[in-house]
Design a protein around this motif. Structure first.
Motif, PDB file in Angstrom:
ATOM      1  N   ALA A  26     -21.998  46.308  35.936  1.00 42.83           N
ATOM      2  CA  ALA A  26     -20.583  46.532  36.241  1.00 42.83           C
ATOM      3  C   ALA A  26     -20.282  48.018  36.357  1.00 42.83           C
ATOM      4  O   ALA A  26     -19.525  48.442  37.237  1.00 42.83           O
ATOM      5  CB  ALA A  26     -19.712  45.900  35.155  1.00 42.83           C
ATOM      6  N   GLU A  27     -20.871  48.816  35.458  1.00 40.80           N
ATOM      7  CA  GLU A  27     -20.673  50.273  35.528  1.00 40.80           C
ATOM      8  C   GLU A  27     -21.126  50.832  36.870  1.00 40.80           C
ATOM      9  O   GLU A  27     -20.565  51.806  37.369  1.00 40.80           O
ATOM     10  CB  GLU A  27     -21.469  50.965  34.405  1.00 40.80           C
ATOM     11  CG  GLU A  27     -20.911  50.755  33.014  1.00 40.80           C
ATOM     12  CD  GLU A  27     -21.818  51.368  31.949  1.00 40.80           C
ATOM     13  OE1 GLU A  27     -22.885  51.902  32.330  1.00 40.80           O
ATOM     14  OE2 GLU A  27     -21.467  51.306  30.764  1.00 40.80           O
ATOM     15  N   LEU A  32     -19.788  40.606  39.530  1.00 39.97           N
ATOM     16  CA  LEU A  32     -20.597  39.708  38.706  1.00 39.97           C
ATOM     17  C   LEU A  32     -20.034  38.297  38.602  1.00 39.97           C
ATOM     18  O   LEU A  32     -18.816  38.097  38.502  1.00 39.97           O
ATOM     19  CB  LEU A  32     -20.726  40.284  37.303  1.00 39.97           C
ATOM     20  CG  LEU A  32     -21.461  41.628  37.204  1.00 39.97           C
ATOM     21  CD1 LEU A  32     -21.247  42.245  35.832  1.00 39.97           C
ATOM     22  CD2 LEU A  32     -22.938  41.453  37.486  1.00 39.97           C
ATOM     23  N   CYS A  33     -20.935  37.340  38.612  1.00 36.33           N
ATOM     24  CA  CYS A  33     -20.648  35.960  38.238  1.00 36.33           C
ATOM     25  C   CYS A  33     -21.423  35.702  36.951  1.00 36.33           C
ATOM     26  O   CYS A  33     -22.666  35.623  36.974  1.00 36.33           O
ATOM     27  CB  CYS A  33     -21.089  34.986  39.325  1.00 36.33           C
ATOM     28  SG  CYS A  33     -20.256  35.198  40.905  1.00 36.33           S
ATOM     29  N   LEU A  34     -20.721  35.607  35.834  1.00 37.19           N
ATOM     30  CA  LEU A  34     -21.355  35.514  34.525  1.00 37.19           C
ATOM     31  C   LEU A  34     -21.486  34.051  34.117  1.00 37.19           C
ATOM     32  O   LEU A  34     -20.493  33.316  34.063  1.00 37.19           O
ATOM     33  CB  LEU A  34     -20.522  36.276  33.490  1.00 37.19           C
ATOM     34  CG  LEU A  34     -20.225  37.740  33.820  1.00 37.19           C
ATOM     35  CD1 LEU A  34     -19.295  38.340  32.770  1.00 37.19           C
ATOM     36  CD2 LEU A  34     -21.521  38.541  33.910  1.00 37.19           C
ATOM     37  N   VAL A  35     -22.711  33.645  33.795  1.00 39.04           N
ATOM     38  CA  VAL A  35     -22.999  32.254  33.458  1.00 39.04           C
ATOM     39  C   VAL A  35     -23.573  32.175  32.051  1.00 39.04           C
ATOM     40  O   VAL A  35     -24.486  32.932  31.703  1.00 39.04           O
ATOM     41  CB  VAL A  35     -24.014  31.646  34.450  1.00 39.04           C
ATOM     42  CG1 VAL A  35     -24.310  30.184  34.087  1.00 39.04           C
ATOM     43  CG2 VAL A  35     -23.502  31.754  35.881  1.00 39.04           C
ATOM     44  N   ALA A  48     -14.935  42.953  28.496  1.00 41.93           N
ATOM     45  CA  ALA A  48     -15.601  44.258  28.388  1.00 41.93           C
ATOM     46  C   ALA A  48     -15.933  44.811  29.768  1.00 41.93           C
ATOM     47  O   ALA A  48     -15.802  46.025  30.013  1.00 41.93           O
ATOM     48  CB  ALA A  48     -16.882  44.121  27.558  1.00 41.93           C
ATOM     49  N   VAL A  49     -16.320  43.953  30.690  1.00 42.22           N
ATOM     50  CA  VAL A  49     -16.597  44.378  32.056  1.00 42.22           C
ATOM     51  C   VAL A  49     -15.325  44.903  32.718  1.00 42.22           C
ATOM     52  O   VAL A  49     -15.319  45.953  33.370  1.00 42.22           O
ATOM     53  CB  VAL A  49     -17.194  43.212  32.876  1.00 42.22           C
ATOM     54  CG1 VAL A  49     -17.171  43.528  34.375  1.00 42.22           C
ATOM     55  CG2 VAL A  49     -18.611  42.911  32.424  1.00 42.22           C
ATOM     56  N   LEU A  50     -14.224  44.180  32.536  1.00 44.59           N
ATOM     57  CA  LEU A  50     -12.958  44.599  33.138  1.00 44.59           C
ATOM     58  C   LEU A  50     -12.475  45.917  32.542  1.00 44.59           C
ATOM     59  O   LEU A  50     -11.961  46.787  33.260  1.00 44.59           O
ATOM     60  CB  LEU A  50     -11.902  43.510  32.936  1.00 44.59           C
ATOM     61  CG  LEU A  50     -12.180  42.158  33.611  1.00 44.59           C
ATOM     62  CD1 LEU A  50     -11.067  41.168  33.308  1.00 44.59           C
ATOM     63  CD2 LEU A  50     -12.364  42.327  35.114  1.00 44.59           C
ATOM     64  N   GLU A  55     -15.805  44.151  37.922  1.00 45.36           N
ATOM     65  CA  GLU A  55     -15.252  42.877  38.361  1.00 45.36           C
ATOM     66  C   GLU A  55     -16.187  41.763  37.944  1.00 45.36           C
ATOM     67  O   GLU A  55     -17.414  41.886  38.074  1.00 45.36           O
ATOM     68  CB  GLU A  55     -15.098  42.841  39.881  1.00 45.36           C
ATOM     69  CG  GLU A  55     -14.142  43.852  40.456  1.00 45.36           C
ATOM     70  CD  GLU A  55     -14.058  43.726  41.965  1.00 45.36           C
ATOM     71  OE1 GLU A  55     -13.250  42.900  42.448  1.00 45.36           O
ATOM     72  OE2 GLU A  55     -14.822  44.422  42.655  1.00 45.36           O
ATOM     73  N   ALA A  56     -15.608  40.662  37.439  1.00 46.49           N
ATOM     74  CA  ALA A  56     -16.447  39.553  36.992  1.00 46.49           C
ATOM     75  C   ALA A  56     -15.658  38.255  36.973  1.00 46.49           C
ATOM     76  O   ALA A  56     -14.470  38.232  36.633  1.00 46.49           O
ATOM     77  CB  ALA A  56     -17.011  39.839  35.603  1.00 46.49           C
TER      78      ALA A  56
END
Length: 270
Positions: A26-27, A32-35, A48-50, A55-56
């Motif tokens: 992300a940095e 990302l699509c987090l599974v 945390a990504v946001l 973007e996730a």
């Protein structure tokens, strides 16, 4: 090739290597699509990504259930207009000698489902999207245990060897088609999965942030395999001289294992 702007599906994203990789990717500007199975943990990682400006989207799914894997793949295809990279990172490890597994066939079936069948199922489902795009990248997270004889991990090693074999065939079949396949054979990495095994605290373990950087490098360079010098050397020796290497490895693991067990017992009594 840059990581920025790439749409990446990452399984096992709720902890360990997956969580660290999600934040690092992300940095660098990945989408990302987090599974993972646990939705609360996925929400925590997404937040945390946001906060880091990334973007996730989250996709809670139990990859030990084939129907759930199929539903996940369909959601990804329906909701994501583009997928550039699939990282099959989710996995489980079981540490138990074969002699103590005689009535535990389920250890092998459940390990194969998560470590092998789920990645294969996801890969097969997403390959048509890669064909349509004319490009794609599959990264399969494996272990040095697939390269060298590793006592006490027959279920885990068997599943990772299967994934390695699938990856090699997949890579060979897609040469020149714009689709890359990378296998990452990690050494022991310090994660929540290794924490319950007491003797691991006495062994060298890769930091999970460094493990995440390996994923970044894999996306950027698209190599067929990534591992350590020890993994390459020991794997080559096993392939060239399997008899002597297997016998020597068995003796080394037994001697070192007994020494570490005695040390752990002394420390627990202190």
């Amino acid at each position: 090739m840059s990581v920025a702007g790439k749409h990446i599906v990452l399984t096992g994203a709720s902890s360990g290597i997956g969580e660290s990789a999600a934040l690092r990717l992300a940095e660098l500007g990945a989408r990302l699509c987090l599974v993972a199975r646990r939705e609360p943990e996925l929400l925590r990682v997404r937040d945390a990504v946001l906060e880091a400006g990334g973007e996730a989207d989250i996709y809670p799914a139990d990859l030990s259930d084939q129907e759930a894997v199929g539903a996940l793949a369909q959601r990804l295809l329906d909701e994501q207009p583009r997928i550039d990279v699939l990282i099959n990172n989710a996995g489980r490890s079981i540490r138990r000698p074969v002699a103590e597994s005689l009535d535990r066939f389920h250890d092998y079936t459940r390990t194969m489902q998560l470590n092998y069948f789920a990645p294969v199922q996801l890969t097969l489902a997403l390959l048509p999207r890669f064909y349509a795009q004319g490009a794609g990248h599959i990264i399969n997270v494996s272990s040095m245990a697939a390269l060298i004889p590793t006592p006490r991990f027959s279920a885990y090693t068997g599943s990772k060897c299967a994934l390695d074999g699938f990856s090699r065939t997949l890579a060979a079949e897609h040469v020149g088609r714009g689709i890359a396949v990378t296998t990452i054979n990690y050494p022991l990495v310090k994660t929540p999965m290794t924490a319950p095994t007491r003797i691991y605290r006495y062994l060298p373990q890769m930091d999970r942030r460094k493990a995440a950087e390996w994923m970044v490098e894999a996306i950027a360079r698209r190599p067929v395999r990534m591992t350590t010098y020890t993994g390459r050397t020991w794997g080559t020796a096993t392939a060239a001289l399997p008899g002597p290497t297997v016998r020597a490895t068995g003796r080394i693991f037994r001697t070192v294992g007994e020494a570490l067990r005695r040390r752990a017992e002394r420390d627990s009594q202190a």
